[in-house]
Structure formats: C-alpha cells, structure tokens
Design a protein around this motif. Structure first.
Motif, short mmCIF file in Angstrom:
data_model
loop_
_atom_site.label_atom_id
_atom_site.label_comp_id
_atom_site.label_asym_id
_atom_site.label_seq_id
_atom_site.Cartn_x
_atom_site.Cartn_y
_atom_site.Cartn_z
N ASP A 160 -5.18 5.19 5.20
CA ASP A 160 -4.58 3.65 4.01
C ASP A 160 -5.34 2.66 5.08
OD1 ASP A 160 -3.21 5.12 1.81
OD2 ASP A 160 -1.32 5.64 3.42
N ASN A 200 0.75 -1.36 0.20
CA ASN A 200 -0.14 -0.51 -0.02
C ASN A 200 0.31 1.40 0.05
OD1 ASN A 200 -2.18 2.05 0.86
ND2 ASN A 200 -1.28 2.16 2.53
N ILE A 254 -3.24 10.73 6.54
CA ILE A 254 -2.97 10.05 5.25
C ILE A 254 -2.82 8.23 6.10
CG2 ILE A 254 -1.51 9.05 3.58
CD1 ILE A 254 -2.38 12.18 3.10
N HIS A 266 -7.09 9.21 -0.98
CA HIS A 266 -6.40 10.54 -0.55
C HIS A 266 -6.64 11.44 -0.74
CE1 HIS A 266 -3.74 7.94 2.09
NE2 HIS A 266 -3.57 7.31 1.15
N HIS A 300 -3.89 5.16 -6.02
CA HIS A 300 -5.24 5.01 -5.25
C HIS A 300 -5.14 6.66 -5.30
CE1 HIS A 300 -2.72 4.34 -1.57
NE2 HIS A 300 -2.00 4.83 -0.75
N PHE A 301 -4.08 7.57 -5.10
CA PHE A 301 -4.06 8.79 -4.07
C PHE A 301 -4.36 9.69 -4.38
CE2 PHE A 301 1.08 9.56 -3.79
CZ PHE A 301 0.83 8.61 -2.80
CO CO Z 1 -2.02 5.74 0.86
#
Ligand code: CO
Ligand code: FES
Length: 330
Positions: free
Chosen positions: A280, A155, A276, A166, A161-162
């Motif tokens: 996650d 991850n 962050i 996020h 995946h930003f």
């Molecule tokens: Co992340």
C-alpha cells in the motif's frame, strides 16, 4: 481539511515506553510537541519556550518540572512557569509565563495528545476487546509514510484495489467487480462490511476460505478492519491509528488484535499484514496531491466501489467546517 480542525482530536503520538523522564520531541500537525514522564504520568507541551523560543525537548526534568535548556526556566506539568533562575527567588513570576500544555492520556500502550480541548474520546475499539483477556494485541507495523493522514486512512478503507495492489493475497483480478454494499453513518464515523473468499491461506486456517470484513471508521484517522473467518469463526482486528505529523507526512500504527492462536508467535500474523502495508505504501506515496482534494469535484468517484471513501471525504469536509463543539455533519 485544515490542520486546525484536527487540533481538537486525540492523536497517537508514540508508544508509552518511548515517553520517559528524558523530554523528547515529536511531530504533530506541522508543529513539534515535547513529551516527558514524571511520577504523575505523561505531560506534553508545545515544544517551545515562551521566553525566547528554544526547544523544550532539549531540556530535562527536575523535581517534576521541565527545565528549558536555554535560561533554565522551569515549567510544572500544567505548563505554569514556576522558576526563573535569573530573577530573585521571591520575585513574582508573570502569569503569562507558561508553556502551551496539551491534553495527554495513555491508552492501548500509546500516548495520545489533543492540542485543544478534545471534542471526542480516544478512538474506541468496537467492543471493549482491549481489556479482554480473550484478545491478544501487538503493534504489527509502524512507519512514516510520505502522504497525508487522510490518504493513508482512505487507502485502508478501500478494498477495490485488492486485486491489483495485493494480487493473490487479498484479491484476484478475475474478481475485481465490487457488489453494492451499504455504508452506515455513525455519530463518530462509518461502518460497512463485505464478504469474499480470501485467496491466501491467511492465518493457516487451511486453504481458501470465506472471510467477512467489517470496517469501522472513527473520524478523523482511525480505521478498524475486523476479519471474521466464516469457517472457523476466528476474529482478527487490524487497526490503524494514524498520526498526522505534517500535512504530507503521516505515521501509521497498525495493531493486530486476535481472539485466537495466542500460542502462536505474533510474527505469524505480522508478516502478512506488513507485506500488505508496504504494498500500500508504495502506491499511496505516489498519489498527488498528497492531501485529499478539498472538493469532491476533484478526482473521479465511482458510485459503488467508492461509496465509503466518498462519505469519508464528506465527513472530513464537514469536520473542517463545524465549530469545535458543533455536531458532526452529513
Ligand atoms: Co491495500
Ligand atoms: Fe527558555 Fe530562555 S528560551 S528559558
């Protein structure tokens, strides 16, 4: 990846100040470790007395020896039993009366343990920044995640995946496409980088700016992210050392190491990173299975965005296969 393949690597057990002259139990690779400190430094054993299996972490340190809480056998820091109180003082002590002593070292303010003879050094930082006064470091985030270490590392390596996990902090949905990037294979891991405009005013540098992200993976479970603000030139490492407590529980230690803003409070940097990490954590703890699938045929890999993750999975798979001192695979 099997846990035994991991027994020859250094793992971050705890912070140095958590290991004292009071023996304490820690979890590593589906087993328990007892660690304690005497005037010669830290010692670590399997948390098990060879006599009747009691937990040595319930014992205490006397004259530099760890005393078992059950019948008082005493082990020196090498693990050798040096006293069996129920026997005459001059009676010989069997040579196999030993605790299982582990390799132990302190570095970066952490205690590191390798169960078997370590096949590699403690994961290095890129450059000797840790000893350099131009850099200031602290532990920003530390949590136990309900996942495997490999999932937690993968991850951290993943940036596609930003825009989702996020959103507004590290990415935006209108810039979800990932441009091709090159993953360099190194003897002890992988290295790759990309540049993007970070949507947040990261560290108060003054609005949106272009940031270069340099990722350095050290197998099995260390990942460095060096963020270089291209406008200001300031550099910040976000480094995750990862402790495989069990196959499905993992402790993450996230360091922030920066070559700027020493006069600013650490919290200014930790708030962002910890937000962050918690974002996650929610997604990663939802992944099933908790462990990375053994075969690359499981799950679906997309060529460009998953390039680093694919190589990571291949590397872990090859580690699981080679002999303890064998070369790294593909
Ligand atoms: Co992340
Ligand atoms: Fe440790 Fe007996 S179980 S001394």
């Amino acid at each position: 990846m099997t846990l035994t393949a991991l027994s020859g690597f250094w793992h971050p057990l705890a912070t140095s100040d958590e290991v004292t002259d009071q023996p304490r139990r820690f979890e590593l690779l589906d087993d328990y470790v007892v660690a304690f400190r005497d005037e010669n430094g830290v010692a670590a054993f399997r948390d098990l007395c060879i006599h009747r299996g009691a937990a040595l972490s319930l014992g205490w340190v006397r004259n530099g020896n760890l005393v078992c809480p059950y019948h008082g056998w005493q082990y020196d820091r090498t693990g050798a039993c040096v006293k069996i109180p129920s026997r005459p003082a001059d009676a010989p002590i069997p040579g196999n009366a030993r605790a299982f002593a582990y390799n132990v070292q302190e570095k970066y303010g952490l205690v590191w343990v390798a169960i078997d003879e370590p096949r590699d050094e403690i994961p290095p930082f890129p450059g000797d920044i840790f000893e350099d006064a131009a850099w200031k470091s602290f532990i920003s985030y530390r949590e136990v995640w309900k996942t495997s270490a490999a999932r937690a590392v993968e991850n951290f390596m993943d940036f596609s995946h930003f825009p989702y996990v996020h959103e507004g902090l590290l990415g935006t949905e209108d810039k979800a496409e990932i441009a091709p990037y090159t993953v360099e294979k190194r003897e002890n891991g992988l290295h790759y980088w990309l540049e993007q405009e970070e949507p947040s005013d990261l560290y108060g540098a003054g609005g949106v700016q272009k940031v270069r992200y340099e990722y350095t993976l050290v197998v099995p479970f260390t990942i460095h992210l060096k963020k270089i603000e291209l406008g200001t030139g300031r550099e910040t490492f976000i480094t995750q050392f990862t402790l495989p407590r069990t196959s499905k529980t993992t402790e993450v230690f996230v360091f922030i190491v920066r070559n700027h803003s020493h006069d600013q409070p650490d919290s200014k940097f930790s708030d962002f990173t910890n937000t962050i990490m918690e974002q996650d954590r929610v997604v990663v703890e939802s992944q099933r299975p908790e462990e990375l699938p053994d075969s690359l045929r499981e799950e679906l890999h997309i060529k460009v965005p998953d390039a680093a993750s694919l190589l990571y999975r291949q590397r872990l798979a090859s580690l699981a296969k080679v002999d303890v001192f064998g070369p790294y695979g593909a």
